[in-house]
Design an enzyme around this catalytic site. Structure first.
Site, PDB file in Angstrom:
ATOM      1  N   ALA A  17       0.859  -1.185   0.000  1.00 29.14           N
ATOM      2  CA  ALA A  17       0.000   0.000   0.000  1.00 29.14           C
ATOM      3  C   ALA A  17       0.893   1.231   0.000  1.00 29.14           C
ATOM      4  O   ALA A  17       1.631   1.464   0.959  1.00 29.14           O
ATOM      5  CB  ALA A  17      -0.913  -0.001   1.219  1.00 29.14           C
ATOM      6  N   SER A  19       1.241   5.363  -0.363  1.00 30.23           N
ATOM      7  CA  SER A  19       0.553   6.650  -0.310  1.00 30.23           C
ATOM      8  C   SER A  19       1.263   7.721  -1.127  1.00 30.23           C
ATOM      9  O   SER A  19       0.728   8.808  -1.319  1.00 30.23           O
ATOM     10  CB  SER A  19       0.444   7.120   1.139  1.00 30.23           C
ATOM     11  N   GLY A  20       2.486   7.430  -1.558  1.00 26.09           N
ATOM     12  CA  GLY A  20       3.294   8.453  -2.200  1.00 26.09           C
ATOM     13  C   GLY A  20       4.185   9.182  -1.229  1.00 26.09           C
ATOM     14  O   GLY A  20       4.810  10.181  -1.583  1.00 26.09           O
ATOM     15  N   VAL A  22       7.268   8.956   2.097  1.00 26.20           N
ATOM     16  CA  VAL A  22       8.553   8.300   2.320  1.00 26.20           C
ATOM     17  C   VAL A  22       8.391   6.970   3.052  1.00 26.20           C
ATOM     18  O   VAL A  22       9.127   6.014   2.790  1.00 26.20           O
ATOM     19  CB  VAL A  22       9.516   9.247   3.069  1.00 26.20           C
ATOM     20  N   ASP A  23       7.438   6.872   3.972  1.00 23.10           N
ATOM     21  CA  ASP A  23       7.306   5.665   4.777  1.00 23.10           C
ATOM     22  C   ASP A  23       6.931   4.451   3.931  1.00 23.10           C
ATOM     23  O   ASP A  23       7.574   3.404   4.013  1.00 23.10           O
ATOM     24  CB  ASP A  23       6.271   5.872   5.883  1.00 23.10           C
ATOM     25  N   SER A  24       5.895   4.584   3.125  1.00 22.14           N
ATOM     26  CA  SER A  24       5.486   3.445   2.307  1.00 22.14           C
ATOM     27  C   SER A  24       6.523   3.142   1.222  1.00 22.14           C
ATOM     28  O   SER A  24       6.689   1.983   0.819  1.00 22.14           O
ATOM     29  CB  SER A  24       4.107   3.687   1.680  1.00 22.14           C
ATOM     30  N   CYS A 112     -10.441   3.577   8.547  1.00 24.10           N
ATOM     31  CA  CYS A 112      -9.807   3.362   7.241  1.00 24.10           C
ATOM     32  C   CYS A 112      -8.927   2.126   7.278  1.00 24.10           C
ATOM     33  O   CYS A 112      -8.948   1.300   6.355  1.00 24.10           O
ATOM     34  CB  CYS A 112      -8.992   4.590   6.839  1.00 24.10           C
ATOM     35  N   GLY A 136       3.244   1.223   5.508  1.00 27.81           N
ATOM     36  CA  GLY A 136       4.318   1.985   6.122  1.00 27.81           C
ATOM     37  C   GLY A 136       4.049   2.369   7.561  1.00 27.81           C
ATOM     38  O   GLY A 136       4.653   3.310   8.075  1.00 27.81           O
ATOM     39  N   CYS A 208      -6.788  12.690   6.027  1.00 32.28           N
ATOM     40  CA  CYS A 208      -6.429  12.952   4.631  1.00 32.28           C
ATOM     41  C   CYS A 208      -7.507  13.703   3.863  1.00 32.28           C
ATOM     42  O   CYS A 208      -7.204  14.483   2.962  1.00 32.28           O
ATOM     43  CB  CYS A 208      -6.083  11.644   3.923  1.00 32.28           C
TER      44      CYS A 208
END
Length: 366
Positions: A17, A19-20, A22-24, A112, A136, A208
């Protein structure tokens, strides 16, 4: 996630998954480097018309999907966008609004995770033949004696176990949280080494679909209505002024009340039935007991006797020692050793035993 789980050879395919952020991006890289066959994906959750604002800077913006795709290309894995707008509207946005309308303060990130990432996306992964989903989140999963346990992240400043408390045994068995062993600085260093476009990207919004932070304005736009004004009253029922609609207030709030007073007053209670906001002194906000609904116990071995644990009543709350007593009808009672400030219906109370997340539920006024 322990190495024994990450090195499982039965099906080394993982859906990431993304999100765009850094974590993911780093989560995807770590799992790919472990030898898993990976595919990145972004969950498209809403369009501009849902929130009435530009999506720039949220996880559904064009820029974020472009960044997620660029990271996947850098890693060398495929990337897709999956559309879940209808599910998100039904299972996250609508309950979020209804909660405020009913005098509660919800946590949409928990819903979510529960209904989108670890239900809809998990089912998509199974449909595509992926054994695992990867996010992430800063949390850890360990298998002990045939049971899966959710643990806090090693970095206490980034721990996100609170918003994951209602994961099931099946979901935990098929989920990786590779960032649980890292600090945020270490994650950014990995992203820089990999030359990801997301390496210096700022943190995403807490909610979000409320990019400007004004949830009440978002609710008014979404419902296309104004909410009825009513009375501010004190605990004796004396009218102190006029409020701008129940949805604008949360328990413990002081700022933005807009009434003259000879002392600091805080929101103590939201009386939806009579459309009143009850104000009180700060000392009146402290309570020792609460009831939670939709009670969830991660291992499934629900305690039959009262047990000692610690509990958090909101994401940024420092967990406090308490006693848990499981009730009937999916409810439980939590009694703190010391009174806690601004216990708020709609928020989740999450239970811990040291680093282990035991479970939790949603605080209720009932």
């Amino acid at each position: 996630m322990s190495d024994s789980i990450l090195n499982n050879e039965s099906n080394k395919r993982a859906l990431i998954a993304m999100s765009g952020g850094v974590d993911s991006s780093v989560a995807a890289s770590i799992i790919h480097d472990r030898g898993y066959e990976c595919m990145g994906c972004t969950m498209r959750l809403y369009e501009n018309d849902v929130i009435g604002e530009d999506l720039f800077g949220t996880c559904c913006s064009l820029k974020d999907t472009q960044d997620a795709r660029a990271v996947c290309e850098k890693i060398g894995i495929p990337y897709n966008i999956y559309h879940y707008e209808a599910e998100f509207r039904e299972k996250v946005i609508e309950p979020f609004i209804c909660s405020y309308e009913n005098g509660e303060t919800p946590n949409p990130c928990i819903r979510c995770n529960r209904y989108l990432k670890f239900d809809s996306l998990y089912n998509k992964a199974k449909e595509l033949g992926f054994e695992y989903i990867v996010t992430g989140h800063y949390a850890r999963i360990e298998e002990r004696d045939g049971k899966y346990y959710l643990l806090k992240a090693k970095d206490p400043n980034k721990d996100q176990s609170y918003v994951l408390y209602d994961l099931t045994q099946e979901q935990l068995a098929h989920t990786f949280f590779p960032l649980g062993e890292y600090t945020k600085n270490e994650v950014r260093e990995i992203a820089e080494e990999k030359q990801f476009v997301t390496s210096h990207k700022s943190e995403s919004q807490d909610i979000c679909f409320v990019p400007d932070g004004d949830y009440a304005a978002m609710i008014r736009r979404y419902r296309d209505k104004e909410y009825e004004k009513g009375d501010f009253v004190d605990t004796e029922g004396n009218v102190l002024g006029t409020h701008e609609g129940i949805i604008n207030y949360t328990i413990g709030q002081r700022r933005g009340l807009g009434i003259p007073a000879d002392r600091r007053l805080y929101v103590k209670q939201l009386d939806v039935k009579n459309n009143r906001v009850i104000l009180a002194d700060n000392k009146d906000l402290f309570e020792k007991e609460l009831i939670i609904r939709d009670f969830h116990w991660i291992t499934g071995d629900v305690p039959v006797e009262p047990m000692r644990c610690s509990a958090k009543i909101r994401y940024r709350h420092k967990e406090q020692p308490a006693t848990l007593e499981v009730l009937s009808d999916g409810k439980a009672k939590i009694t703190f050793d010391e009174p806690q400030r601004a216990i708020t219906a709609g928020q989740s109370a999450v239970l811990y035993d040291g680093d282990i997340v035991l479970g939790g539920g949603i605080i209720t006024n009932e």
